[in-house]
Design a protein around this motif. Structure first.
Motif, PDB file in Angstrom:
ATOM      1  N   GLN A  95       1.019  -0.946   0.026  1.00 54.96           N
ATOM      2  CA  GLN A  95      -0.025   0.135   0.085  1.00 54.96           C
ATOM      3  C   GLN A  95       0.770   1.350   0.070  1.00 54.96           C
ATOM      4  O   GLN A  95       1.798   1.350   0.626  1.00 54.96           O
ATOM      5  N   VAL A  96       0.625   2.061  -0.887  1.00 56.16           N
ATOM      6  CA  VAL A  96       1.189   3.107  -0.823  1.00 56.16           C
ATOM      7  C   VAL A  96       0.434   4.422  -0.911  1.00 56.16           C
ATOM      8  O   VAL A  96      -0.787   4.465  -1.325  1.00 56.16           O
ATOM      9  N   LYS A  97       1.110   5.600  -0.556  1.00 58.18           N
ATOM     10  CA  LYS A  97       0.079   6.850  -0.477  1.00 58.18           C
ATOM     11  C   LYS A  97       0.461   7.555  -1.717  1.00 58.18           C
ATOM     12  O   LYS A  97       1.764   7.992  -1.916  1.00 58.18           O
ATOM     13  N   ARG A 106      -4.325   6.503  -0.015  1.00 58.85           N
ATOM     14  CA  ARG A 106      -3.916   5.150  -0.203  1.00 58.85           C
ATOM     15  C   ARG A 106      -4.141   4.230  -1.157  1.00 58.85           C
ATOM     16  O   ARG A 106      -5.367   4.193  -1.625  1.00 58.85           O
ATOM     17  N   VAL A 107      -3.317   3.992  -1.720  1.00 58.82           N
ATOM     18  CA  VAL A 107      -3.451   2.889  -3.041  1.00 58.82           C
ATOM     19  C   VAL A 107      -2.889   1.576  -3.014  1.00 58.82           C
ATOM     20  O   VAL A 107      -1.646   1.350  -2.298  1.00 58.82           O
ATOM     21  N   ARG A 123       4.563   9.779  -3.504  1.00 60.01           N
ATOM     22  CA  ARG A 123       4.922   8.477  -4.301  1.00 60.01           C
ATOM     23  C   ARG A 123       4.160   8.581  -5.831  1.00 60.01           C
ATOM     24  O   ARG A 123       3.026   9.481  -5.632  1.00 60.01           O
ATOM     25  N   ARG A 124       4.819   8.249  -6.659  1.00 57.31           N
ATOM     26  CA  ARG A 124       4.085   8.016  -8.114  1.00 57.31           C
ATOM     27  C   ARG A 124       4.183   6.700  -8.496  1.00 57.31           C
ATOM     28  O   ARG A 124       5.078   6.024  -8.230  1.00 57.31           O
ATOM     29  N   LEU A 125       3.101   6.378  -9.342  1.00 50.25           N
ATOM     30  CA  LEU A 125       3.110   5.014  -9.668  1.00 50.25           C
ATOM     31  C   LEU A 125       3.739   4.895 -11.227  1.00 50.25           C
ATOM     32  O   LEU A 125       3.322   5.841 -11.999  1.00 50.25           O
ATOM     33  N   HIS A 126       4.466   3.683 -11.269  1.00 48.96           N
ATOM     34  CA  HIS A 126       5.085   3.614 -12.792  1.00 48.96           C
ATOM     35  C   HIS A 126       4.566   2.328 -13.151  1.00 48.96           C
ATOM     36  O   HIS A 126       5.008   1.230 -12.394  1.00 48.96           O
ATOM     37  N   ARG A 165      -8.640   8.296  -9.119  1.00 44.12           N
ATOM     38  CA  ARG A 165      -7.578   9.047  -9.632  1.00 44.12           C
ATOM     39  C   ARG A 165      -6.160   8.772  -9.491  1.00 44.12           C
ATOM     40  O   ARG A 165      -5.245   8.806 -10.142  1.00 44.12           O
ATOM     41  N   ALA A 166      -5.963   8.937  -8.115  1.00 40.29           N
ATOM     42  CA  ALA A 166      -4.588   8.767  -7.363  1.00 40.29           C
ATOM     43  C   ALA A 166      -3.897   7.379  -7.793  1.00 40.29           C
ATOM     44  O   ALA A 166      -2.810   7.066  -7.919  1.00 40.29           O
ATOM     45  N   ALA A 167      -4.588   6.497  -8.101  1.00 39.76           N
ATOM     46  CA  ALA A 167      -4.310   5.288  -8.429  1.00 39.76           C
ATOM     47  C   ALA A 167      -3.958   4.961  -9.901  1.00 39.76           C
ATOM     48  O   ALA A 167      -3.362   3.893 -10.175  1.00 39.76           O
TER      49      ALA A 167
END
Lengths: 86, 481
Positions: free
Chosen positions: B379-381, B386-387, B417-420, B445-447
């Motif tokens: 889980q990351v923020k 929380r994603v 954090r950003r998701l890649h 959207r954050a996910a």
């Protein structure tokens, strides 16, 4: 850079370079929803507004700004034309 | 049951010509296997000790026999990951208290394997049969001791559940250091069935895997990657394997599009989605027929295995109704605890039940069904939201044009954090922007990953066949993107 097409292409170039590196130009349709699809996030919006302001001399302080004006390349292009009278 | 190896030798005496192993296109009978075990036992007798034996050789009939010989000699067997570097291996062997190590480097012994002293101070084996490992958060593997009693109980369940016995063929895809082998290698041999051993170097070779399936296994247990390779290989030929009775999906979430393909490939099979981990072994199973293969977006965990107790814990205590929390499990098959580690992941209740805190997040729906949501540590923020990285991967993998995906979180000065996402596509009809729309319809959207990188080549995999997120992340951070 005064034609509609010129403005649209400049915006498209900027979006591709800043937010979608590696994406082929023709893939990004000018009507693509940049906000809903997470290309431009709420945090990016401020930087994008300031880029539009400087690049096209938009009098940001004098116009009403809504995220909808930055929803797509078309929307931004429309916004620039309307606010600068180009 | 007297002991694992005693049972195998008994079968060799009673039904010597029954096939025990399928190896490189030929059968090895129980009599031949017993012979290999006796030779290995002789080698071992020349190196007396009570400490564990580390077996680091690649999978082969000789190595299977050597493990059985160690078990017969009541010496625990440490099965390390073949990916371990030399220094890490030496450290692990020392930590496990292995007096001896078996490698495939020389053939001067009766067993064809080299057995030598390690110099490490011996740690008595006691009632421990296997020492398996799990990856620790710091990188050093944690050692998971499994006793004869706990593995016996598991094997008894597996044999009954999948009808393993004489004449039953089981495919063993996992490397020997995986707990999955308790089912497909050790339980099968003990019950008198035949194990087809898949060699690591052929693990992603479609032609080889199809060939093994044409050998008519009845039980196939493997990670989703195996089924993906097979499904892709037979898609154009339309080849079918009607002899397979049980398909056991394990180790990872099997994406819905892949599940949808399986009933056609295995038209005679019942499917089982098994949940478990090295520390506790299998704890839940969800069994279903082909027509239900793709009815669920995410498969439920299903029923707890007999004797398994579970709790779902949240910050506010145990979850009783619907909601999400960390899964705690107590199984009859579990370890007593890691070797040389604090017991932070194990909690003993006043009634004496020791629960393992799995680190897996599960949700309980209104229907009472449990579903895996992800890892507590995945889980990351992102921008304060929380994603679950695994949720994002699952959503992407459900796109029909996606072959496989790895999502990693990288530090970002603004977003935290950003998701890649790195995505291998099935066809060039898939674009990153198209996949974004797919995500936007299904995720907050954050996910939606900040970067969706679409590639045509295969993604890196770990030895377990999962997409290697760590490597992807390392390469991204090194590349500065």
């Amino acid at each position: 850079m005064t034609t509609t097409e010129g403005i649209t292409e400049a915006i498209r170039t900027h979006i591709l370079a800043e937010y979608l590196p590696g994406t082929p130009r023709e893939e990004l349709e000018t009507s693509y929803d940049l906000l809903d699809n997470g290309v431009v996030t709420s945090l990016d919006l401020l930087a994008l507004i300031s880029w539009v302001e400087q690049r096209f001399q938009v009098p940001i302080d004098e116009v009403e700004i809504s995220p909808d004006h930055f929803r797509s390349v078309d929307a931004m292009s429309e916004f620039v034309k309307r606010t600068t009278g180009k | 049951m007297t002991g694992l190896t005693e049972d195998v030798l008994e079968i060799a005496a009673a039904r010597p010509r029954d096939p025990a192993l399928r190896w490189r296109g030929a059968d090895i009978s129980y009599a031949e296997l017993a012979d290999l075990v006796r030779r290995a036992h002789q080698d071992l007798a020349g190196h007396p000790g009570e400490g564990p034996v580390a077996v680091v050789a690649p999978k082969s009939p000789e190595v299977v026999a050597f493990v059985l010989a160690c078990v017969l000699a009541r010496r625990a067997v440490l099965l390390p990951s073949p990916d371990l570097g030399r220094t890490a291996l030496a450290e692990l062997v020392h930590r496990a208290g292995c007096e001896h190590i078996v490698t495939a480097t020389a053939a001067a012994t009766a067993s064809g394997l080299e057995l030598r002293e390690t110099g490490a101070p011996a740690r008595p084996s006691g009632d421990v049969r296997f020492l398996l490992t799990t990856s620790g958060s710091t990188g050093a593997p944690k050692i998971v001791p499994l006793t004869a009693g706990s593995t016996d109980r598991f094997m008894r369940w597996a044999v009954g559940m999948f009808g393993i016995g004489p004449g039953v063929h089981v495919l063993n895809y996992a490397p020997l250091n995986f707990d999955l082998c308790l089912l497909d290698v050790w339980a099968t041999l003990r019950a008198g069935g035949r194990v087809a051993l898949v060699e690591a170097e052929h693990a992603v070779d479609p032609g080889h895997l199809v060939g093994l399936l044409e050998d008519d296994p009845h039980v196939v247990q493997a990670v989703p990657m195996f089924f993906r390779v097979v499904a892709e290989a037979v898609r154009s030929s339309g080849r079918r394997f009607p002899g397979v009775r049980h398909v056991v999906l394990t180790g990872d979430h099997t994406p819905r599009p892949l599940r949808a393909e399986l009933p056609a490939v295995f038209p005679g099979a019942r499917f089982h989605n098994v949940y478990g981990c090295t520390e506790t072994n299998d704890s839940f199973v969800h069994s279903f027929d082909g027509h239900e293969a793709d009815t669920h977006e995410v498969l439920p965990l299903g029923r707890p295995l007999p004797g398994v107790r579970t709790r779902i814990m949240t910050d506010e205590g145990e979850l009783t109704g619907a909601g999400t929390g960390e899964l705690w499990v107590a199984t009859p098959f579990q370890t007593r605890g890691y070797l040389h580690e604090d017991g932070a992941r194990f909690t003993t209740e006043p009634d004496g039940t020791t629960y393992f805190r799995s680190g897996d997040l599960v949700s309980r729906g209104a229907d009472g069904e449990l579903r895996l949501v992800g890892r507590t540590d995945f889980q990351v923020k992102v921008r304060g939201v929380r994603v679950s990285i695994e949720d994002v991967e699952r959503v992407i993998s459900e796109h029909p044009q996606v072959a496989e995906v790895g999502v990693v979180a990288v530090p970002d000065p603004q977003a935290g954090r950003r998701l890649h996402a790195v995505v291998r596509r099935r066809s060039d009809r898939l674009t990153g922007l198209g996949l974004r729309q797919h995500c936007a319809q299904r995720l907050v959207r954050a996910a939606i990953p900040a970067v969706i990188q679409v590639v045509d080549g295969p993604l890196p995999h770990t030895s377990t066949g999962k997409v290697d997120r760590k490597l992807i992340r390392k390469e991204l951070l090194a590349g500065g993107s």
